[in-house]
Design a protein around this motif. Structure first.
Motif, PDB file in Angstrom:
ATOM      1  N   GLU A 154      12.439  37.696  40.087  1.00 31.90           N
ATOM      2  CA  GLU A 154      11.493  36.592  39.963  1.00 31.90           C
ATOM      3  C   GLU A 154      11.596  35.890  38.599  1.00 31.90           C
ATOM      4  N   GLN A 155      11.720  36.721  37.564  1.00 29.21           N
ATOM      5  CA  GLN A 155      11.821  36.161  36.217  1.00 29.21           C
ATOM      6  C   GLN A 155      13.123  35.392  36.030  1.00 29.21           C
ATOM      7  N   ARG A 156      14.214  35.983  36.591  1.00 27.26           N
ATOM      8  CA  ARG A 156      15.493  35.300  36.418  1.00 27.26           C
ATOM      9  C   ARG A 156      15.489  33.956  37.135  1.00 27.26           C
ATOM     10  N   LYS A 157      14.875  33.929  38.310  1.00 21.02           N
ATOM     11  CA  LYS A 157      14.763  32.677  39.059  1.00 21.02           C
ATOM     12  C   LYS A 157      14.032  31.615  38.246  1.00 21.02           C
ATOM     13  N   LEU A 158      12.973  32.050  37.583  1.00 20.31           N
ATOM     14  CA  LEU A 158      12.164  31.136  36.780  1.00 20.31           C
ATOM     15  C   LEU A 158      13.008  30.510  35.663  1.00 20.31           C
ATOM     16  N   ILE A 159      13.784  31.363  35.017  1.00 17.70           N
ATOM     17  CA  ILE A 159      14.633  30.875  33.926  1.00 17.70           C
ATOM     18  C   ILE A 159      15.704  29.934  34.475  1.00 17.70           C
ATOM     19  N   GLU A 160      16.317  30.332  35.611  1.00 14.86           N
ATOM     20  CA  GLU A 160      17.338  29.462  36.204  1.00 14.86           C
ATOM     21  C   GLU A 160      16.766  28.091  36.562  1.00 14.86           C
ATOM     22  N   GLN A 161      15.536  28.126  37.100  1.00  9.11           N
ATOM     23  CA  GLN A 161      14.903  26.850  37.448  1.00  9.11           C
ATOM     24  C   GLN A 161      14.713  25.968  36.221  1.00  9.11           C
TER      25      GLN A 161
END
Lengths: 214, 183
Positions: free
Chosen positions: B138-145
């Motif tokens: 979830e955190q990685r997705k946030l950063i990628e976004q």
């Protein structure tokens, strides 16, 4: 350009937004100007850039067959970009690019009480302008909705308890009623950027916003 | 998926320095094979169509060639440096906007960064990449976004415990050294 001891820095969210490329142009401009004078914030931006570098590693999509050959052919005759000459002016280089020169090139318009301003052309809804406040004078009241960032380029100003000198940035949201006063020793020149009225997500609020003008 | 040949110092620094110092087209071709598909992927994830992304990836690699003189391996990994060029190109194509960049640190007599400083920065970059990979989905997705998309940055700035502190201080040391060298 001499480095000064900067006391008031940009916030982490703005520095990260600059690295991710999500800020409006006017805010990119003040970050570029501040980072030109502030190594602490430059290091912060470059470390957020490093996150982008790491993410890039995992994002591959195949290129077409002839792309390398096409690109190698393009390299011939491409001029190498030279290093910038040392900036000996007052305005940091990214600001000079917008003004078209240093202080002498600013097209000031008087706004009363000796105060002058010059709006810089940036796209989007956020705005950037230069302010000239005569030594010892209070900045005129100016309302702003979202966040306003003010960076000192020449002279200094006092606001409540805090003193802002060259390179320092004051961060004020809409709730702050501040009356900055220019230092008596020198006329004060600042870069001020303000963001848009509230930015809504989704298409419906955006359309509504257009009609009601908030 | 590709025949990556990371150099002795790792992460393409040798190839980048050959491009910078010798205008070496073989080294450029190696960099191209590795980075052009990644730039293209980044631009597609950011909303560009495949044809535009392909063309812009080529533009970014040409810019890398032209700006090679500004690459400083004690302040950025090659991937980081490529990312900054690709990000600026993205702003240019998707928003048709200028991207103000900070002024260069004035260069005096060419201070060649110490090998140790270069190595340390590259190692920290590798550690950062590993830390990113280990983040909860979830955190990685946030950063990628944040990096690929147009997500507002305010809520993500401190959402993660990425080891940025050491990278920041290494870059700071490199900057101090540059400033000192030009006095």
């Amino acid at each position: 350009m001499n480095m000064t001891t900067i006391q008031h820095h940009l916030d982490e969210a703005t520095l990260m937004g600059y690295a991710t490329g999500n800020l409006p142009e006017a805010f990119n401009l003040i970050v570029a100007a501040h980072v030109s004078l502030c190594d602490a914030c430059r290091a912060a931006v470059e470390s957020y850039d490093a996150v982008g570098g790491s993410l890039l590693e995992g994002a591959a999509t195949a290129m077409s067959e002839d792309s390398l050959a096409t690109t190698l052919a393009r390299l011939k005759g491409e001029p190498v970009i030279a290093k910038q000459p040392k900036n000996v002016g007052v305005l940091p280089t990214p600001l000079q690019d917008y003004v078209g020169g240093d202080l002498a090139s600013i097209k000031w318009r008087p706004v009363g009480m000796g105060v002058k301003q010059a709006v810089l052309a940036t796209s989007g809804t956020a705005t950037a302008r230069l302010l000239f406040i005569p030594a010892g004078t209070a900045m005129p009241h100016h309302g702003h909705r979202g966040t306003e960032l003010t960076m000192v380029l020449q002279g200094a100003f006092q606001d409540d308890e805090a003193y802002f000198a060259r390179g320092d940035v004051e961060i004020a949201d809409a709730s702050v009623h501040h009356i900055p006063v220019a230092d008596i020793h020198d006329d004060c020149i600042c870069l001020a950027v303000t963001d848009a009225p509230l930015r809504f997500k989704g298409w419906l609020p955006r359309i509504v916003q257009k009609f009601v003008g908030i | 998926m590709s025949q990556d040949k990371p150099s002795r110092k790792g992460q393409w620094v040798d190839q980048m320095l050959k491009v910078r110092d010798n205008r070496d087209t073989d080294a450029f071709a190696e960099l191209f094979s590795h980075f052009a598909p990644r730039i293209k992927g980044f631009l597609i994830k950011s909303g560009a169509d495949a044809a535009t992304a392909e063309e812009c990836a080529q533009d970014v690699m040409v810019t890398l060639w032209r700006k090679a003189g500004q690459f400083d391996p004690s302040r950025a990994s090659v991937a980081t440096w490529v990312f900054t060029i690709a990000r600026n190109r993205r702003i240019d194509i998707l928003r048709r906007e200028r991207r103000p960049e900070p002024e260069d640190i004035p260069w005096g007599p060419e201070p060649e960064p110490e090998q140790a400083a270069v190595l340390e920065l590259q190692q920290e970059s590798a550690r950062l990449t590993a830390a990113l990979a280990e983040l909860p989905e979830e955190q990685r997705k946030l950063i990628e976004q944040a990096y690929f998309g147009e997500l507002s940055q305010s809520e993500i700035a401190q959402a993660t415990g990425l080891p940025l502190g050491t990278i920041k201080s290494r870059i700071r040391l490199a900057l101090d050294r540059l400033r000192h060298a030009m006095k």
